[in-house]
Write a protein that holds these residues in place. Structure first.
Motif, short mmCIF file in Angstrom:
data_model
loop_
_atom_site.label_atom_id
_atom_site.label_comp_id
_atom_site.label_asym_id
_atom_site.label_seq_id
_atom_site.Cartn_x
_atom_site.Cartn_y
_atom_site.Cartn_z
N TYR A 1 0.73 -1.09 0.03
CA TYR A 1 0.12 -0.04 -0.02
C TYR A 1 0.88 1.25 -0.04
CZ TYR A 1 1.03 0.29 4.93
OH TYR A 1 1.97 0.50 5.91
N SER A 2 0.21 2.31 -0.49
CA SER A 2 0.75 3.75 -0.31
C SER A 2 -0.42 4.52 0.16
CB SER A 2 1.26 4.10 -1.59
OG SER A 2 0.38 4.29 -2.41
N VAL A 3 0.12 5.83 0.64
CA VAL A 3 -0.75 6.67 1.22
C VAL A 3 -0.79 8.03 0.44
CG1 VAL A 3 -1.37 8.21 3.37
CG2 VAL A 3 -0.68 5.71 3.66
N ARG A 4 -2.18 8.57 0.14
CA ARG A 4 -2.16 9.76 -0.45
C ARG A 4 -3.14 10.74 0.32
NH1 ARG A 4 -1.30 10.49 -6.08
NH2 ARG A 4 -1.92 12.82 -5.37
N GLY A 5 -2.83 11.90 0.24
CA GLY A 5 -3.81 12.96 1.12
C GLY A 5 -4.09 14.02 -0.02
N ALA A 6 -5.35 14.76 0.01
CA ALA A 6 -6.00 15.66 -0.86
C ALA A 6 -6.61 16.46 -0.06
CB ALA A 6 -6.72 15.01 -2.10
N VAL A 7 -6.67 17.57 -0.32
CA VAL A 7 -7.96 18.79 0.11
C VAL A 7 -8.57 19.27 -0.83
CG1 VAL A 7 -7.74 21.02 1.45
CG2 VAL A 7 -5.80 19.34 1.86
N GLY A 8 -10.03 19.39 -0.25
CA GLY A 8 -10.84 19.90 -1.55
C GLY A 8 -12.21 19.22 -1.41
N ASN A 9 -12.99 19.29 -2.45
CA ASN A 9 -14.33 18.40 -2.29
C ASN A 9 -14.06 17.00 -2.27
OD1 ASN A 9 -16.24 17.01 -4.45
ND2 ASN A 9 -17.38 18.80 -3.37
N HIS A 10 -14.64 16.46 -1.36
CA HIS A 10 -14.48 14.86 -1.13
C HIS A 10 -14.44 14.15 -2.52
CE1 HIS A 10 -15.25 15.33 3.30
NE2 HIS A 10 -14.16 15.37 3.40
N GLY A 11 -15.67 14.11 -3.02
CA GLY A 11 -16.06 13.27 -4.21
C GLY A 11 -15.13 13.67 -5.41
#
Length: 149
Positions: A88-98
């Motif tokens: 696995y790896s991990v990604r993060g993001a900021v903004g509208n969930h969908g």
């Protein structure tokens, strides 16, 4: 179609669904050998709160991938995948969930997206919207919905 990459989208309401999400992804990724991207998406307000709670110096200095990796829900999923031998790896993001989930699925060339949600009435969906519904309608690949209570 071979499954090589699964995007598991988690958010602030998924801590109560960790068992179901981890089991679903493990049941799919284990036999296929697919790698998993654990994606945690934050709204702007959620991100500011988490950055503050995790004691980063400031929002501008925080990296969404690092913030996601330090989130409790992600760490619990990492433990489950380590125990199951899932890459696995991990990604993060900021903004509208969908929209961010759809964008991450495209960026990661996901073959499958797994999202969690809860049972909602048709009126509740119409009034409040649904992240899972947005992902199902716009994702570039099939979507598996894991329903919680």
């Amino acid at each position: 179609m071979a499954l090589e990459r699964i995007l598991l989208a988690v958010g602030p309401n998924d801590k109560d669904r960790i068992d179901e999400l981890a089991a679903t992804v493990t049941d799919i990724a284990g036999p296929t050998g697919a790698s998993v991207v654990i994606a945690h998406v934050f709204t702007d307000d959620e991100y500011e709160n988490v950055v503050d709670r995790l004691e980063f110096a400031s929002v501008s200095e925080a990296d969404p991938n690092e913030v996601a990796d330090r989130h409790t829900t992600v760490r619990e999923l990492e433990d489950r995948f380590n125990d199951a031998g899932i890459d696995y790896s991990v990604r993060g993001a900021v903004g509208n969930h969908g929209q961010q989930i759809v964008d991450l699925a495209e960026d990661e060339s996901a073959d499958l997206v797994v999202v969690g949600g809860r049972k909602r009435s048709p009126t509740g969906k119409a009034v409040f919207g649904s992240t899972a519904q947005e992902v199902m309608l716009n994702a570039p690949c099939p979507v598996t919905f894991v329903r919680g209570e």
